[in-house]
Motif scaffolding. Structure first.
Motif, short mmCIF file in Angstrom:
data_model
loop_
_atom_site.label_atom_id
_atom_site.label_comp_id
_atom_site.label_asym_id
_atom_site.label_seq_id
_atom_site.Cartn_x
_atom_site.Cartn_y
_atom_site.Cartn_z
N UNK A 12 43.83 29.00 47.10
CA UNK A 12 45.03 29.72 47.52
C UNK A 12 45.35 30.80 46.49
N UNK A 13 45.36 32.03 46.89
CA UNK A 13 45.71 33.14 46.01
C UNK A 13 47.07 33.67 46.42
N UNK A 14 47.97 33.73 45.45
CA UNK A 14 49.31 34.24 45.70
C UNK A 14 49.19 35.71 46.12
N UNK A 28 49.63 38.58 43.70
CA UNK A 28 48.61 38.87 42.69
C UNK A 28 47.34 39.44 43.30
N UNK A 29 47.29 39.57 44.61
CA UNK A 29 46.08 40.02 45.29
C UNK A 29 45.65 41.42 44.83
N UNK A 30 46.60 42.33 44.61
CA UNK A 30 46.26 43.69 44.17
C UNK A 30 45.63 43.67 42.79
N UNK A 31 46.13 42.82 41.90
CA UNK A 31 45.56 42.72 40.56
C UNK A 31 44.15 42.14 40.60
N UNK A 32 43.91 41.22 41.54
CA UNK A 32 42.58 40.65 41.69
C UNK A 32 41.58 41.74 42.04
N UNK A 33 41.98 42.63 42.94
CA UNK A 33 41.10 43.75 43.32
C UNK A 33 40.89 44.70 42.15
#
Length: 197
Positions: free
Chosen positions: A163-165, A168-173
């Protein structure tokens, strides 16, 4: 069946009119009518519906009492497996002789029809459908299906998804982009570390 009866669930009560205390019994198995069901479970149309009813003449009309039983079939609301179980409901309904009784009897009364029959189908439908569970389950601890992929959780209780919050998805990219740039040697000047002295 009486000639004026339209279905097996319409009962002739002519013999009971004007004879308070007189009784008749209705013990039979009839095909279940349509729509004795909710979305996931119900009594299948034309399956056996067992009636063990008593009709008693009272001053106001005919008192119907007894039980109705059937087999409920459907799907578990969690895992969608088939399920079935017996259902028995208690029946207690007053059918009045007069369509406009002197006193307000409330919603618990019905009226004997002009041809002196009572239709027990609506009574049975109300009782049986209201006795069906809103969210039927095959067993209390049924784990159901994975909400993300539909996997049957009983087959692997450890099944899970990372599960990814979404915040924070933009930072993961961005992290993936920086890692790729570093591997290619294309890291911008401001992103490079200065050599230590």
């Amino acid at each position: 069946m009486h000639p004026q009866q339209k279905t097996l669930l319409q009962v002739d009560v002519k013999e009971l009119k004007g004879k308070p205390g007189a009784q008749d019994t209705l013990s039979r198995t009839v095909p279940a009518p349509a729509d004795f069901a909710t979305v996931l479970v119900g009594v299948p149309e034309a399956s056996d519906l067992d009636l063990d009813l008593r009709l008693e003449s009272v001053h106001e009309g005919v008192l119907l009492s007894g039980t109705a039983s059937a087999e409920v079939v459907g799907e578990c609301g969690r895992c969608l497996d088939p399920l079935s179980y017996p259902l028995t409901v208690d029946v207690m309904q007053l059918f009045t002789w007069d369509a406009n009784p002197g006193e307000d009897e409330g919603d618990d009364t019905s009226v004997v029809s002009d041809d002196l029959t009572v239709d027990v189908e609506p009574v049975l439908r109300d009782l049986m459908v209201s006795a069906l569970p809103f969210q039927p389950v095959c067993r209390e601890n049924c784990p159901g299906l994975c909400s993300q992929c539909g996997f049957r959780m009983e087959d692997d209780p450890e099944h899970a998804h990372e599960q990814l919050d979404p915040r924070w998805a933009a930072l993961s990219g961005l992290a993936a982009e920086l890692n790729n740039a570093q591997d290619d040697g294309d890291l911008p000047e401001e992103g490079r570390k200065s050599p230590s002295p």
